[in-house]
Every structure is written in structure tokens, then in C-alpha cells.
Write a protein that holds these residues in place. Structure first.
Motif, PDB file in Angstrom:
ATOM      1  N   VAL A 149       1.278   7.248 -13.511  1.00  9.33           N
ATOM      2  CA  VAL A 149       0.831   8.547 -13.003  1.00  9.33           C
ATOM      3  C   VAL A 149      -0.577   8.425 -12.408  1.00  9.33           C
ATOM      4  CG1 VAL A 149       0.418  10.973 -13.582  1.00  9.33           C
ATOM      5  CG2 VAL A 149       2.231   9.702 -14.758  1.00  9.33           C
ATOM      6  N   LEU A 150      -0.727   8.971 -11.206  1.00 12.08           N
ATOM      7  CA  LEU A 150      -2.019   9.069 -10.532  1.00 12.08           C
ATOM      8  C   LEU A 150      -2.566  10.477 -10.757  1.00 12.08           C
ATOM      9  CD1 LEU A 150      -4.097   7.962  -8.327  1.00 12.08           C
ATOM     10  CD2 LEU A 150      -2.685   9.251  -6.708  1.00 12.08           C
ATOM     11  N   PHE A 151      -3.819  10.572 -11.209  1.00 15.41           N
ATOM     12  CA  PHE A 151      -4.510  11.853 -11.351  1.00 15.41           C
ATOM     13  C   PHE A 151      -5.627  11.905 -10.321  1.00 15.41           C
ATOM     14  CE2 PHE A 151      -2.447  11.761 -15.403  1.00 15.41           C
ATOM     15  CZ  PHE A 151      -2.281  13.096 -15.760  1.00 15.41           C
ATOM     16  N   LEU A 163       4.181   7.988  -9.726  1.00 11.52           N
ATOM     17  CA  LEU A 163       4.360   6.935  -8.717  1.00 11.52           C
ATOM     18  C   LEU A 163       5.399   5.892  -9.123  1.00 11.52           C
ATOM     19  CD1 LEU A 163       0.627   6.219  -7.801  1.00 11.52           C
ATOM     20  CD2 LEU A 163       2.217   7.841  -6.756  1.00 11.52           C
ATOM     21  N   THR A 164       5.983   6.049 -10.273  1.00 13.65           N
ATOM     22  CA  THR A 164       6.845   5.018 -10.850  1.00 13.65           C
ATOM     23  C   THR A 164       7.952   4.568  -9.911  1.00 13.65           C
ATOM     24  OG1 THR A 164       6.420   6.086 -12.967  1.00 13.65           O
ATOM     25  CG2 THR A 164       8.130   4.387 -12.925  1.00 13.65           C
ATOM     26  N   ASP A 165       8.732   5.504  -9.402  1.00 14.48           N
ATOM     27  CA  ASP A 165       9.875   5.142  -8.563  1.00 14.48           C
ATOM     28  C   ASP A 165       9.427   4.519  -7.244  1.00 14.48           C
ATOM     29  OD1 ASP A 165      11.554   6.080 -10.549  1.00 14.48           O
ATOM     30  OD2 ASP A 165      11.812   8.059  -9.618  1.00 14.48           O
ATOM     31  N   GLU A 206       0.845  -1.201   0.000  1.00 11.62           N
ATOM     32  CA  GLU A 206       0.000   0.000   0.000  1.00 11.62           C
ATOM     33  C   GLU A 206       0.875   1.243   0.000  1.00 11.62           C
ATOM     34  OE1 GLU A 206      -3.413   2.296   2.636  1.00 11.62           O
ATOM     35  OE2 GLU A 206      -3.063   0.169   2.984  1.00 11.62           O
ATOM     36  N   LEU A 207       0.598   2.138  -0.930  1.00 12.35           N
ATOM     37  CA  LEU A 207       1.264   3.434  -0.991  1.00 12.35           C
ATOM     38  C   LEU A 207       0.222   4.500  -0.693  1.00 12.35           C
ATOM     39  CD1 LEU A 207       3.132   2.963  -4.401  1.00 12.35           C
ATOM     40  CD2 LEU A 207       4.025   2.506  -2.113  1.00 12.35           C
ATOM     41  N   THR A 208       0.623   5.610  -0.094  1.00 10.45           N
ATOM     42  CA  THR A 208      -0.295   6.721   0.112  1.00 10.45           C
ATOM     43  C   THR A 208       0.256   7.966  -0.580  1.00 10.45           C
ATOM     44  OG1 THR A 208       0.714   7.318   2.221  1.00 10.45           O
ATOM     45  CG2 THR A 208      -1.209   5.861   2.303  1.00 10.45           C
ATOM     46  N   VAL A 209      -0.677   8.802  -1.024  1.00 14.68           N
ATOM     47  CA  VAL A 209      -0.343  10.056  -1.688  1.00 14.68           C
ATOM     48  C   VAL A 209      -1.172  11.150  -1.035  1.00 14.68           C
ATOM     49  CG1 VAL A 209      -0.415  11.328  -3.875  1.00 14.68           C
ATOM     50  CG2 VAL A 209       0.129   8.879  -3.877  1.00 14.68           C
TER      51      VAL A 209
END
Length: 154
Positions: free
Chosen positions: A119-121, A17-19, A3-6
Motif C-alpha cells: 500500500v502506498l500512502f 499496488l499489489t496487483d 516504473e509505476l505511476t499513481v
């Protein structure tokens, strides 16, 4: 599952979010295969694109033509009429872009062109913490594998 958060600022914000995905997959010790990436929400979208200002603005302008913040005829989105939430356009843009994708992972890294980015939009009207889930490819099996097809002896 990873899980990643932005921390998103909302309306038309975008995040490479690529890296973070690549680092999380490396840390997770995954095998080669396709990693599933899913953005949790109905007003955000995911895509793989050349992440540069011109391409970002081209995509946002195209989505705005298809699903403008205010319909051209002066009406309101039915979503607003049924929920009192004025972000109907955000849901449409999310549906058009999609909230999931697959990215190839091989030899400990994402197997994409260096110029292509995940990429997250965020199309919603207000800031929010966005959650992105990554389903990592499974490590290679330790049991022998054969591609031999045996004839059915029926």
C-alpha cells in the motif's frame, strides 16, 4: 527497472499496488527472489498491511498522533519556517513509514499472504502523480551453481 505511476489525490490517500506490482513482475519475466519497491518522494510512504478500512484508519490515526498536522502546542514545524511549505507533518509521516520495502516473488507471483497488500500512502497536501519503482529479481542463472565450499589451501 519497472516504473509505476499513481495519480494521487493527496492528503492521507492510499492505494493498493499489489496487483500492479505482481503483473509488472510477471510481464518482466523475473526469477524468484526479493523485489525492491521504492516510492519516489519524501511525503509518501509504503507498507505491507491488511488493506481494509479499519486497519487503514488505525494506521492514519496513529501517525496523526505522532505527527499531527498542527503541533499540539500551537507552534509550527521548523520545516515550514525554513521552506515556507506547511507540510512538515507529511515529511515526518513519510520518514516513520518509509519509502521502500522488499516483497518476495516466487513461481511467477508475489509470495505473500493473500490478505497482505503493498500500500502506498500519500501524506502531502495536494494531488500529485506519484512514481513507484520496482527492482525485479533477476532471472535464474543458466550456468551451473554449486553450494559446495572448498577448503582454503593456504
Amino acid at each position: 527497472m519497472i516504473e509505476l505511476t499513481v495519480e494521487s489525490t493527496g492528503l492521507n490517500s492510499h492505494y493498493d499496488l499489489t496487483d500492479r506490482i505482481a503483473a509488472a513482475l510477471q510481464e518482466h519475466g523475473t526469477g524468484d527472489g526479493l523485489a525492491g519497491v521504492f516510492a519516489h518522494g519524501s511525503t509518501i510512504g509504503l507498507t505491507v498491511m491488511r488493506y481494509e478500512p479499519g486497519a487503514v484508519q488505525d494506521l492514519l490515526r496513529t501517525l496523526e498522533r505522532i505527527a499531527p498536522e498542527s503541533p499540539a502546542d500551537g507552534s509550527r514545524y521548523l520545516h515550514e519556517l525554513t521552506t515556507a511549505d506547511p507540510n512538515g507533518f507529511s515529511h515526518l509521516k513519510s520518514s516513520l513509514l518509509g519509502t521502500s520495502l522488499l516483497v518476495p516473488f516466487r513461481d511467477g507471483r508475489l509470495a505473500m499472504s493473500p490478505s497482505h497488500r503493498v500500500v502506498l500512502f500519500d501524506f502531502d497536501l495536494k494531488p500529485a502523480t506519484r512514481r513507484v519503482f520496482v527492482d525485479a529479481p533477476r532471472p535464474a542463472a543458466t550456468t551451473p551453481h554449486t553450494d559446495e565450499i572448498k577448503e582454503d589451501s593456504r
